[in-house]
Design a protein around this motif. Structure first.
Motif, PDB file in Angstrom:
ATOM      1  N   HIS A   1     -22.974  28.569  53.071  1.00 24.52           N
ATOM      2  CA  HIS A   1     -23.157  29.881  52.447  1.00 24.52           C
ATOM      3  C   HIS A   1     -22.031  30.849  52.792  1.00 24.52           C
ATOM      4  CE1 HIS A   1     -27.259  29.367  50.887  1.00 24.52           C
ATOM      5  NE2 HIS A   1     -27.347  28.489  51.851  1.00 24.52           N
TER       6      HIS A   1
ATOM      7  N   GLN B   1     -22.324  31.500  42.124  1.00 27.41           N
ATOM      8  CA  GLN B   1     -21.038  31.899  42.716  1.00 27.41           C
ATOM      9  C   GLN B   1     -19.871  31.520  41.786  1.00 27.41           C
ATOM     10  OE1 GLN B   1     -18.624  30.646  46.691  1.00 27.41           O
ATOM     11  NE2 GLN B   1     -20.706  31.342  47.041  1.00 27.41           N
TER      12      GLN B   1
ATOM     13  N   ASN C   1     -29.528  34.609  40.119  1.00 26.98           N
ATOM     14  CA  ASN C   1     -30.183  33.690  41.064  1.00 26.98           C
ATOM     15  C   ASN C   1     -31.491  33.159  40.490  1.00 26.98           C
ATOM     16  OD1 ASN C   1     -28.393  33.556  43.193  1.00 26.98           O
ATOM     17  ND2 ASN C   1     -29.223  35.345  44.239  1.00 26.98           N
ATOM     18  N   GLY C   2     -32.302  34.082  39.962  1.00 28.97           N
ATOM     19  CA  GLY C   2     -33.584  33.658  39.402  1.00 28.97           C
ATOM     20  C   GLY C   2     -33.403  32.665  38.275  1.00 28.97           C
TER      21      GLY C   2
ATOM     22  N   ASP D   1     -37.256  33.199  41.723  1.00 27.74           N
ATOM     23  CA  ASP D   1     -36.811  33.676  43.033  1.00 27.74           C
ATOM     24  C   ASP D   1     -35.491  34.418  42.843  1.00 27.74           C
ATOM     25  OD1 ASP D   1     -36.003  34.117  45.589  1.00 27.74           O
ATOM     26  OD2 ASP D   1     -35.854  31.992  46.153  1.00 27.74           O
ATOM     27  N   VAL D   2     -35.592  35.741  42.843  1.00 27.88           N
ATOM     28  CA  VAL D   2     -34.400  36.538  42.565  1.00 27.88           C
ATOM     29  C   VAL D   2     -33.745  37.035  43.848  1.00 27.88           C
ATOM     30  CG1 VAL D   2     -35.284  37.288  40.322  1.00 27.88           C
ATOM     31  CG2 VAL D   2     -35.727  38.678  42.352  1.00 27.88           C
ATOM     32  N   ALA D   3     -34.211  36.521  44.973  1.00 31.56           N
ATOM     33  CA  ALA D   3     -33.666  37.007  46.252  1.00 31.56           C
ATOM     34  C   ALA D   3     -32.202  36.620  46.390  1.00 31.56           C
ATOM     35  CB  ALA D   3     -34.468  36.407  47.400  1.00 31.56           C
ATOM     36  N   SER D   4     -31.458  37.486  47.015  1.00 30.30           N
ATOM     37  CA  SER D   4     -30.072  37.160  47.352  1.00 30.30           C
ATOM     38  C   SER D   4     -29.823  37.609  48.785  1.00 30.30           C
ATOM     39  CB  SER D   4     -29.101  37.844  46.395  1.00 30.30           C
ATOM     40  OG  SER D   4     -29.280  39.246  46.439  1.00 30.30           O
ATOM     41  N   THR D   5     -28.805  37.037  49.379  1.00 26.80           N
ATOM     42  CA  THR D   5     -28.496  37.368  50.775  1.00 26.80           C
ATOM     43  C   THR D   5     -27.146  38.074  50.855  1.00 26.80           C
ATOM     44  OG1 THR D   5     -27.385  35.273  51.138  1.00 26.80           O
ATOM     45  CG2 THR D   5     -29.762  35.329  51.551  1.00 26.80           C
TER      46      THR D   5
ATOM     47  N   ARG E   1     -21.544  22.153  51.681  1.00 29.27           N
ATOM     48  CA  ARG E   1     -21.640  23.492  51.136  1.00 29.27           C
ATOM     49  C   ARG E   1     -22.119  24.416  52.243  1.00 29.27           C
ATOM     50  NH1 ARG E   1     -25.168  26.948  49.539  1.00 29.27           N
ATOM     51  NH2 ARG E   1     -24.710  28.327  47.793  1.00 29.27           N
TER      52      ARG E   1
ATOM     53  N   ALA F   1     -19.730  36.174  50.119  1.00 33.11           N
ATOM     54  CA  ALA F   1     -18.937  34.992  49.759  1.00 33.11           C
ATOM     55  C   ALA F   1     -18.345  35.154  48.361  1.00 33.11           C
ATOM     56  CB  ALA F   1     -19.811  33.736  49.832  1.00 33.11           C
ATOM     57  N   ILE F   2     -19.137  35.700  47.443  1.00 34.43           N
ATOM     58  CA  ILE F   2     -18.644  35.894  46.072  1.00 34.43           C
ATOM     59  C   ILE F   2     -17.478  36.884  46.064  1.00 34.43           C
ATOM     60  CG2 ILE F   2     -19.238  36.866  43.809  1.00 34.43           C
ATOM     61  CD1 ILE F   2     -22.138  35.784  44.396  1.00 34.43           C
ATOM     62  N   LEU F   3     -17.667  37.998  46.743  1.00 31.13           N
ATOM     63  CA  LEU F   3     -16.603  39.011  46.740  1.00 31.13           C
ATOM     64  C   LEU F   3     -15.369  38.521  47.493  1.00 31.13           C
ATOM     65  CD1 LEU F   3     -18.588  42.333  47.191  1.00 31.13           C
ATOM     66  CD2 LEU F   3     -17.893  41.156  45.105  1.00 31.13           C
TER      67      LEU F   3
ATOM     68  N   LEU G   1     -26.864  39.931  40.441  1.00 24.27           N
ATOM     69  CA  LEU G   1     -27.049  38.762  41.307  1.00 24.27           C
ATOM     70  C   LEU G   1     -28.491  38.256  41.301  1.00 24.27           C
ATOM     71  CD1 LEU G   1     -25.446  36.916  43.106  1.00 24.27           C
ATOM     72  CD2 LEU G   1     -25.832  38.469  45.021  1.00 24.27           C
ATOM     73  N   GLY G   2     -29.454  39.156  41.378  1.00 19.85           N
ATOM     74  CA  GLY G   2     -30.849  38.730  41.405  1.00 19.85           C
ATOM     75  C   GLY G   2     -31.243  37.996  40.132  1.00 19.85           C
TER      76      GLY G   2
ATOM     77  N   ARG H   1     -32.021  29.222  39.650  1.00 24.43           N
ATOM     78  CA  ARG H   1     -33.021  28.467  40.424  1.00 24.43           C
ATOM     79  C   ARG H   1     -34.087  27.868  39.519  1.00 24.43           C
ATOM     80  NH1 ARG H   1     -32.956  33.305  44.829  1.00 24.43           N
ATOM     81  NH2 ARG H   1     -31.232  32.531  46.092  1.00 24.43           N
TER      82      ARG H   1
ATOM     83  N   GLN I   1     -24.388  35.528  50.610  1.00 26.51           N
ATOM     84  CA  GLN I   1     -24.030  35.103  49.257  1.00 26.51           C
ATOM     85  C   GLN I   1     -23.172  36.158  48.575  1.00 26.51           C
ATOM     86  OE1 GLN I   1     -27.225  35.047  46.411  1.00 26.51           O
ATOM     87  NE2 GLN I   1     -26.197  33.611  45.031  1.00 26.51           N
ATOM     88  N   PHE I   2     -23.598  37.393  48.718  1.00 25.70           N
ATOM     89  CA  PHE I   2     -22.855  38.506  48.115  1.00 25.70           C
ATOM     90  C   PHE I   2     -21.426  38.558  48.670  1.00 25.70           C
ATOM     91  CE2 PHE I   2     -21.841  43.098  47.875  1.00 25.70           C
ATOM     92  CZ  PHE I   2     -22.033  43.308  46.515  1.00 25.70           C
TER      93      PHE I   2
ATOM     94  N   GLU J   1     -27.181  28.471  43.912  1.00 23.41           N
ATOM     95  CA  GLU J   1     -26.249  29.446  44.490  1.00 23.41           C
ATOM     96  C   GLU J   1     -24.813  29.091  44.154  1.00 23.41           C
ATOM     97  OE1 GLU J   1     -26.514  30.877  48.415  1.00 23.41           O
ATOM     98  OE2 GLU J   1     -28.704  30.908  48.434  1.00 23.41           O
TER      99      GLU J   1
ATOM    100  N   VAL K   1     -21.650  42.763  40.401  1.00 18.48           N
ATOM    101  CA  VAL K   1     -22.279  41.607  41.062  1.00 18.48           C
ATOM    102  C   VAL K   1     -23.637  42.009  41.626  1.00 18.48           C
ATOM    103  CG1 VAL K   1     -22.095  40.003  43.010  1.00 18.48           C
ATOM    104  CG2 VAL K   1     -20.090  40.469  41.593  1.00 18.48           C
TER     105      VAL K   1
END
Lengths: 184, 391
Positions: free
Chosen positions: B264, A47, A29-30, B20-24, B262, B30-32, A25-26, A33, B27-28, A43, A21
C-alpha cells in the motif's frame, strides 16, 4: 467547482488534482471492489486509473465530463486486471456460502443474501455492467461510453448479466434447499 | 430493466449495503506520490495515446471522410494481399470445436504431461470475440488456428508443449480429451497460475475466502503464493504473503518463484522466493511491473512495466529496457521469451481500446514482426510461448 479543479489540474496543479482524488476516491473504491471482489486488486485498479487520469488529463476536452471519463479509466483497469494474468485453474476449495447454507436452512434467506452469492458467480464483465447500471446509476448511454461499446450492445449485455444473476440466484436457492434436506 | 423489478431493487439495496467506499491515508498518499513523479502528457499526445479521451469520453462517431478513407484503405489492402500473397489475408480460424462436458476422469498419478517431444514452437493465445477463444499460430504468422471456445481467462502449455492447462483442466489441442485436475480439500481458495517444470507442483494464489469476505486484512486472509502438490492437490505450502495475485512463475529449474508484490505504501515490486518458501527478497527497483517471464537460462526476468519492456538481471537486479525498433506509440502489455531465448513475444495495442496484435522481435529490439497481422487487431487477452523449456 469540480470544473475549475479539473482545469487547474490540467495546468499541472497538484493540489487541485489532490482535491479531485479526495472527491472521487470513495466512489472509485466502492465501484472497483464491487466489480473485482478483491480489495487488493481494486486498490491497484483505482490507483492506476487515477495515475492515468493525471498523466492524460490534458487530453480531456470537456472538463465537465471528468467523472464519466474517470469511470471509463477505472472500468478499463478493472477489466485489464483480470485479463492480464494467465490463470490456468481456479480451485474453490470450500464454498463459504454453501457451508452457511446448512446453518441457515432453518430460516428464510433474504433475497439480498442470494444476490451477494449470485454476484460472486458472475464474471468481471457481467459484474461491471451491473455495477455501472445499479450502483453508479449511470444512464445506459454513459455506461456504454464507460465500457467503450455501442448503446445496443450495452443493453444486451445488461440483459444477459441480469439473466445470469437470476440463474445464479436460482442455483444458490437450489443448493440451499438440498443442504436443508440433507440436514433434515 | 422493467422485466426484473424485484431483482433490480434487491441489486440496488445489495450494492448500497455492501459497497466499501473506505479509503486510507496510505492509499491517498500513494496515488499523489506516483502522480508527483509522473509528468503529464501534452494534450495532443494524451488524446493520441488514449483515444478514449476523444470527444470528452463519448464514443467517436465516424464522419463521412472517415468512412471514405476506411473503404479506400480496405480495398487497397485486399488488392495488395491478392497481388502479393495469392489471396486475402487469413483471419483466425477453422470453426471452434464445441467443448464436451467436463465430467471426465480425475488426473492419474503422476502428472502425465511432462515427458514428451520438445515444445512444438507454436504461440498459444486467447482473444475475446463474443466469447473467449483459444488459438495457436506459428511465430511466422502462418497456420493460425482456432482451437476451441474457452472456459477461462488464461492458459499455458503443459511442460510437454502439446497439452494446454486451463480452468482447472488439461486439454489436447482440439479441446477434447479433457482431464480435470484434482481439487484439494482445504479452506483456501486457490487460483493456479503455473506448473513446476517437472510437473510436481502447482503455483497458486490463495486466500481464506471467509476472511476476505469478512473484510480481514491481507495477513488474516493469508493472501499469498502457495505451492501445491500436483496432481492430487495435497501438501499445500505457503511461499510468501502478497497482497496481489499478479504474475508469478517458477524458474526454469523450478528452484525459485518470481512474483510481483503489492504494498500500500509504494509501487509494486519484483520479488523472488525459493520454491520451499525461504529467502523471500526484493529483486531490483523496477516499479510497478505487470507481467513477468523467466529467461530460458534462468539468469534474467523479462518484465513489462508502465508500457515498456525490461530485462532484469537475477544477480544484480539491474533492469535494462528493451525498446522495439519500430511501431512505437502504443504501450506494450506483457511479454514472454521464445523457448530458445532468441526472440521476445509481446502484445501491443494497434487501434482502439482492447485491440491488440502480437509481435515478435530479437532480444535487442530489432526485427519487429507482427505475428497476428489479420488486419484490424484482436481483443487479445493472454499468450504463451514457452515458459517451460523441455529436454
Amino acid at each position: 467547482v469540480q470544473r475549475e479543479l479539473v482545469v487547474r489540474a490540467q495546468g499541472g496543479d497538484h493540489d487541485a488534482f489532490a482535491r479531485l482524488v479526495a472527491g472521487s476516491l470513495g466512489r472509485l473504491n466502492g465501484t472497483a471492489r464491487l466489480i473485482l471482489h478483491d480489495p487488493g486488486q481494486a486498490e491497484d485498479a483505482v490507483q492506476d486509473a487515477l495515475l492515468d487520469a493525471w498523466r492524460d488529463l490534458r487530453g480531456l476536452r470537456d472538463p465537465d465530463r471528468f467523472d464519466a471519463w474517470l469511470n471509463r479509466l477505472l472500468v478499463r483497469h478493472c477489466q485489464d486486471t483480470r485479463r492480464r494474468i494467465a490463470r490456468i485453474g481456479r480451485f474453490e476449495l470450500r464454498e463459504a456460502g454453501l457451508e452457511r447454507a446448512g446453518e441457515d436452512a432453518q430460516r428464510a434467506v433474504a433475497l439480498s443474501d442470494h444476490v451477494v452469492s449470485g454476484l460472486r458467480r458472475l464474471t468481471v464483465d457481467q459484474r461491471t455492467v451491473l455495477v455501472l447500471a445499479f450502483y453508479l446509476d449511470l444512464p445506459l448511454a454513459d455506461a456504454a461510453a464507460a465500457l467503450g461499446i455501442p448503446l445496443g450492445t450495452m443493453k444486451s449485455r445488461l440483459n444477459r448479466a441480469v439473466a445470469a444473476l437470476r440463474a445464479a440466484i436460482e442455483a444458490n436457492e437450489r443448493s440451499s434447499i438440498r443442504s436443508a434436506e440433507g440436514a433434515a | 430493466m422493467n422485466r426484473y423489478p424485484d431483482l433490480e431493487l434487491a441489486l440496488r439495496a445489495t450494492f448500497r449495503e455492501h459497497a466499501d467506499v473506505a479509503s486510507t491515508d496510505a492509499q491517498f498518499d500513494a496515488i499523489l506520490d506516483r502522480a508527483a513523479r509522473t509528468p503529464q502528457r501534452a494534450g495532443w499526445l494524451a488524446a493520441l495515446a488514449n483515444p478514449t479521451l476523444r470527444g470528452g469520453g463519448r464514443p467517436v462517431v465516424p464522419t463521412r471522410r472517415m468512412w471514405v478513407f476506411a473503404v479506400v484503405a480496405l480495398t487497397a489492402g485486399v488488392l495488395l494481399s491478392v497481388a502479393y500473397l495469392g489471396g486475402p489475408l487469413p483471419m483466425t480460424s477453422p470453426p471452434a470445436t464445441a467443448l464436451p462436458p467436463a465430467t471426465t476422469s480425475p488426473l492419474a498419478t503422476p502428472f502425465p504431461y511432462v515427458a514428451g517431444p520438445r515444445r512444438n514452437g507454436k504461440i498459444l493465445y486467447s482473444w475475446y470475440e463474443n466469447q473467449v477463444r483459444l488459438g495457436t499460430i506459428d511465430p511466422d504468422g502462418s497456420h493460425a488456428a482456432t482451437l476451441f471456445t474457452s472456459w477461462g481467462e488464461g492458459g499455458l502449455f503443459a511442460p510437454d508443449g502439446e497439452h494446454i492447462i486451463q480452468s482447472g483442466a488439461i486439454f489436447d489441442v482440439t479441446g477434447r480429451d479433457i482431464t480435470v485436475l484434482n481439487l484439494p480439500a482445504d479452506p483456501l481458495s486457490l487460483t493456479v497460475v503455473d506448473l513446476s517444470p517437472d510437473g510436481s507442483r502447482y503455483l497458486a494464489y490463495g486466500v481464506l475466502k471467509d476472511a476476505v469476505l469478512a473484510g480481514g486484512t491481507n495477513e488474516a486472509a493469508q493472501g499469498g503464493w502457495y505451492s501445491v502438490r500436483a496432481p492430487d492437490g495435497g501438501d499445500v505450502r505457503r511461499l510468501a504473503l502478497s497482497g496481489w495475485d499478479g504474475p508469478a512463475r517458477f524458474s526454469p529449474d523450478g528452484s525459485t518463484v518470481a512474483y510481483v508484490s503489492r504494498d500500500h505504501t509504494g509501487p509494486r515490486q519484483l520479488r523472488l522466493v525459493s520454491s520451499t518458501g525461504t529467502d523471500d527478497r526484493i529483486l531490483g527497483s523496477l516499479a510497478n511491473p505487470d507481467s513477468l517471464d523467466w529467461a530460458p537460462d534462468g539468469r534474467s526476468i523479462l518484465a513489462t512495466a508502465n508500457g515498456d519492456i525490461y530485462s532484469v538481471d537475477i544477480e544484480t537486479g539491474v533492469a535494462t529496457q528493451i525498446v522495439p525498433e519500430s511501431g512505437g506509440g502504443y504501450a506494450v502489455d506483457g511479454a514472454v521469451w521464445s523457448p530458445d531465448g532468441t526472440k521476445i513475444l509481446f502484445k501491443r495495442r494497434v487501434g482502439s481500446l482492447h485491440v491488440y496484435d502480437l509481435f515478435t522481435m530479437d532480444a535487442s529490439g530489432a526485427h519487429v514482426f507482427d505475428v497476428t497481422n489479420f488486419g484490424g487487431g484482436l481483443n487479445i487477452w493472454f499468450f504463451d510461448w514457452g515458459s517451460h523449456p523441455v529436454g
